[in-house]
Design an enzyme around this catalytic site. Structure first.
Site, PDB file in Angstrom:
ATOM      1  CG  ASP A 204      33.340  -6.596   2.675  1.00 29.77           C
ATOM      2  OD1 ASP A 204      33.132  -7.738   3.113  1.00 29.77           O
ATOM      3  OD2 ASP A 204      33.057  -6.266   1.501  1.00 29.77           O
ATOM      4  CB  ILE A 205      36.062  -4.200  -1.636  1.00 32.64           C
ATOM      5  CG1 ILE A 205      36.517  -3.108  -2.598  1.00 32.64           C
ATOM      6  CG2 ILE A 205      35.348  -5.314  -2.343  1.00 32.64           C
ATOM      7  CD1 ILE A 205      37.468  -2.111  -2.009  1.00 32.64           C
TER       8      ILE A 205
ATOM      9  CG  HIS B 229      31.510 -10.562   7.124  1.00 31.17           C
ATOM     10  ND1 HIS B 229      31.551  -9.842   5.953  1.00 31.17           N
ATOM     11  CD2 HIS B 229      31.556 -11.871   6.748  1.00 31.17           C
ATOM     12  CE1 HIS B 229      31.617 -10.672   4.913  1.00 31.17           C
ATOM     13  NE2 HIS B 229      31.624 -11.915   5.369  1.00 31.17           N
TER      14      HIS B 229
ATOM     15  CG  HIS C 182      36.145 -13.970   5.730  1.00 33.27           C
ATOM     16  ND1 HIS C 182      36.285 -15.003   4.824  1.00 33.27           N
ATOM     17  CD2 HIS C 182      34.940 -13.403   5.459  1.00 33.27           C
ATOM     18  CE1 HIS C 182      35.222 -15.044   4.033  1.00 33.27           C
ATOM     19  NE2 HIS C 182      34.382 -14.092   4.404  1.00 33.27           N
TER      20      HIS C 182
HETATM   21  P1  5GP Z   1      31.849 -14.300   2.260  1.00 36.11           P
HETATM   22  O1  5GP Z   1      32.961 -15.199   1.775  1.00 36.11           O
HETATM   23  O2  5GP Z   1      31.870 -14.130   3.747  1.00 36.11           O
HETATM   24  O3  5GP Z   1      30.505 -14.721   1.722  1.00 36.11           O
HETATM   25  O4  5GP Z   1      32.093 -12.858   1.625  1.00 36.11           O
HETATM   26  C1  5GP Z   1      33.375 -12.373   1.335  1.00 36.11           C
HETATM   27  C2  5GP Z   1      33.438 -10.873   1.567  1.00 36.11           C
HETATM   28  O5  5GP Z   1      34.700 -10.440   1.094  1.00 36.11           O
HETATM   29  C3  5GP Z   1      32.373 -10.055   0.822  1.00 36.11           C
HETATM   30  O6  5GP Z   1      31.684  -9.234   1.754  1.00 36.11           O
HETATM   31  C4  5GP Z   1      33.160  -9.254  -0.190  1.00 36.11           C
HETATM   32  O7  5GP Z   1      32.655  -7.947  -0.388  1.00 36.11           O
HETATM   33  C5  5GP Z   1      34.561  -9.230   0.395  1.00 36.11           C
HETATM   34  N1  5GP Z   1      35.591  -9.205  -0.627  1.00 36.11           N
HETATM   35  C6  5GP Z   1      35.715 -10.045  -1.693  1.00 36.11           C
HETATM   36  N2  5GP Z   1      36.803  -9.748  -2.421  1.00 36.11           N
HETATM   37  C7  5GP Z   1      37.392  -8.684  -1.807  1.00 36.11           C
HETATM   38  C8  5GP Z   1      38.567  -7.922  -2.090  1.00 36.11           C
HETATM   39  O8  5GP Z   1      39.285  -8.145  -3.053  1.00 36.11           O
HETATM   40  N3  5GP Z   1      38.862  -6.914  -1.214  1.00 36.11           N
HETATM   41  C9  5GP Z   1      38.092  -6.646  -0.124  1.00 36.11           C
HETATM   42  N4  5GP Z   1      38.477  -5.623   0.667  1.00 36.11           N
HETATM   43  N5  5GP Z   1      36.972  -7.346   0.171  1.00 36.11           N
HETATM   44  C10 5GP Z   1      36.631  -8.347  -0.658  1.00 36.11           C
END
Ligand code: 5GP
Length: 129
Positions: free
Chosen positions: A29-30, A95, A93
């Protein structure tokens, strides 16, 4: 339009890759809660986790378990936590977050890592996969 995660799978957007199988992909995660915070995704683009067909859902859980075991070996932590949110990226996804305290499980405190630190931790997890 392809999701940002599909673009990552296709190599159109860079990532710190951890593992890949025919159907699944894992990368750091970035914006991590903690060092080693990893995302596991199906290559099939479906928005909500519980809308995945049963075989893909079960396959993602098996894949995530393998990745979690590799994180446990590579990252000093009390345990690896599994969280599903999906409010930001509409591509199912999981985590996987190395936990030492409750703060690590919350999406408020974030860890700042250099590119070298990201790469180092990705290599360490990859080596244990
Ligand atoms: P959620 O959809 O579960 O709320 O969060 C999405 C997760 O994806 C976040 O923790 C965010 O930091 C990560 N994320 C979003 N865009 C990118 C990206 O382009 N690259 C990576 N490696 N992680 C990402």
């Amino acid at each position: 339009m392809a999701s940002i995660f599909t673009k990552i799978i296709n190599g159109e957007i860079p990532c710190y890759k951890i593992a890949e199988t025919e159907d699944f992909f894992a990368f750091l995660d970035i914006n991590p809660n903690a060092k080693g915070h990893t995302l596991c995704i199906p290559k099939q683009e479906v928005d909500k986790l519980f809308d995945l067909d049963e075989a893909t859902y079960n396959g993602l859980m098996q894949f995530s378990r393998r990745v979690a075991k590799a994180i446990e070996k590579a990252v000093p932590c009390n345990r690896v936590g599994l969280t599903v949110i999906g409010l930001e990226v509409p591509h199912a996804h999981v985590h996987l977050i190395p936990l030492n305290n409750m703060e690590d499980s919350r999406f408020i405190k974030k860890e700042t890592l250099s590119p070298e630190e990201f790469q180092e931790i990705a290599n360490a997890i990859q080596a244990n996969f």
